[in-house]
Design an enzyme around this catalytic site. Sequence first.
Site, short mmCIF file in Angstrom:
data_model
loop_
_atom_site.label_atom_id
_atom_site.label_comp_id
_atom_site.label_asym_id
_atom_site.label_seq_id
_atom_site.Cartn_x
_atom_site.Cartn_y
_atom_site.Cartn_z
N THR A 143 0.83 -1.21 0.00
CA THR A 143 0.00 0.00 0.00
C THR A 143 0.86 1.25 0.00
OG1 THR A 143 -1.73 -1.17 1.21
CG2 THR A 143 -1.85 1.22 1.20
N TYR A 178 -13.02 -3.68 -2.00
CA TYR A 178 -14.18 -3.17 -2.75
C TYR A 178 -15.31 -4.18 -2.86
CZ TYR A 178 -17.19 -0.69 -5.95
OH TYR A 178 -18.28 -0.08 -6.49
N TYR A 238 -2.96 -9.83 4.92
CA TYR A 238 -2.93 -8.42 5.33
C TYR A 238 -4.36 -7.94 5.54
CZ TYR A 238 -1.93 -3.35 4.85
OH TYR A 238 -1.84 -1.99 5.02
N ARG A 272 -8.90 0.44 4.57
CA ARG A 272 -8.63 0.52 3.14
C ARG A 272 -9.56 -0.37 2.32
NH1 ARG A 272 -4.47 4.02 0.84
NH2 ARG A 272 -3.05 4.50 2.54
N LYS A 274 -0.55 -9.57 8.88
CA LYS A 274 -0.30 -8.16 9.15
C LYS A 274 -1.64 -7.56 9.56
CE LYS A 274 1.04 -3.74 7.11
NZ LYS A 274 1.39 -2.99 5.86
N ILE A 277 5.25 -4.27 10.04
CA ILE A 277 5.51 -3.86 8.66
C ILE A 277 5.25 -2.36 8.65
CG2 ILE A 277 4.85 -4.11 6.25
CD1 ILE A 277 4.26 -7.03 6.79
#
Length: 297
Positions: A45, A108, A134, A139, A162, A209
């Site tokens: 990202t 999405y 992740y 997001r 993550k 991370i």
Amino acid sequence: MKLEGTTVAMVTPFTTEDKVDEAGMRENMNYLLERGVNGLLAAGTTGESATITHQEQKKMMEILVDEVKGKVAAVAGAGSNSSKEALDLVKHAEDVGADYALVITPYYNKPQPQGLYEHYKMLSESTDIPIIAYNVPSRTGTDIDVETIGKIAQLDTIVALKEANPDLDKVSQIIQKIHQLDVSDKFMVLSGNDNLTLPMISQGCKGVISVVGNVDPARMSEMVNKALDGDFEGAKDLHYVLYDLMKVLFVESNPVPAKIALNMIGRPAGHVRMPLAPLKSENQDKVKKVLLDLQLI
């Protein structure tokens, strides 16, 4: 290759012609390696994965593996909201010799828990590369729940999570779940939020991370190492030294502030790709003040 510690989610430097700056990318990698980080992540990202092409992404994986040369963990960003596309990227990461593939939960389309499980199951059964799942609901619009995390933790090649949900109680539930399932020897949890890394390590997480690691890799790595070694007083001191940086790098959408910070300290970064926009002038002043306070410029 060891995954514990500080893996830097690297920015993608761009040239003035809006090409991936390969020389700058290699320069940044060596700068980070010299400052004691444990891993490097390309095309995540923070690397603007949403606006780099798959061709660029695959080339960046190749650059990463070539430059790291086994010195630290080479982590390739390889997620997509399409399972088919994710598989293509994970296979490329495996083919070029990356140590791990970081696979974001599909965004999405908001898959159900069963869909998330099947996504990771298919990737695990179709490749041999170790995969880091992740979770970043801010997001993606989807928060992978504890039960589903437990299920994917039992898949052979899913080796880490993550976790960027800021709910620390959920972190405790995840750690408890993987211990109950007796998979803690092959599955670890990593922080996805710099400012929560210290408390998450105290709960049983094994590192971070990091975005902050782009800008101050030495102190971020030192903080994480102290915490992992049980020196929580020393880690706490460094946490508060870095706290303003941890906050200001998210004053606008990541990686906009991080790129400005790197440009200010003379590291290759360049612009952000649209639809991201340059950092507001008042926020540039905030970033500069923090960098001055930390004696980074």
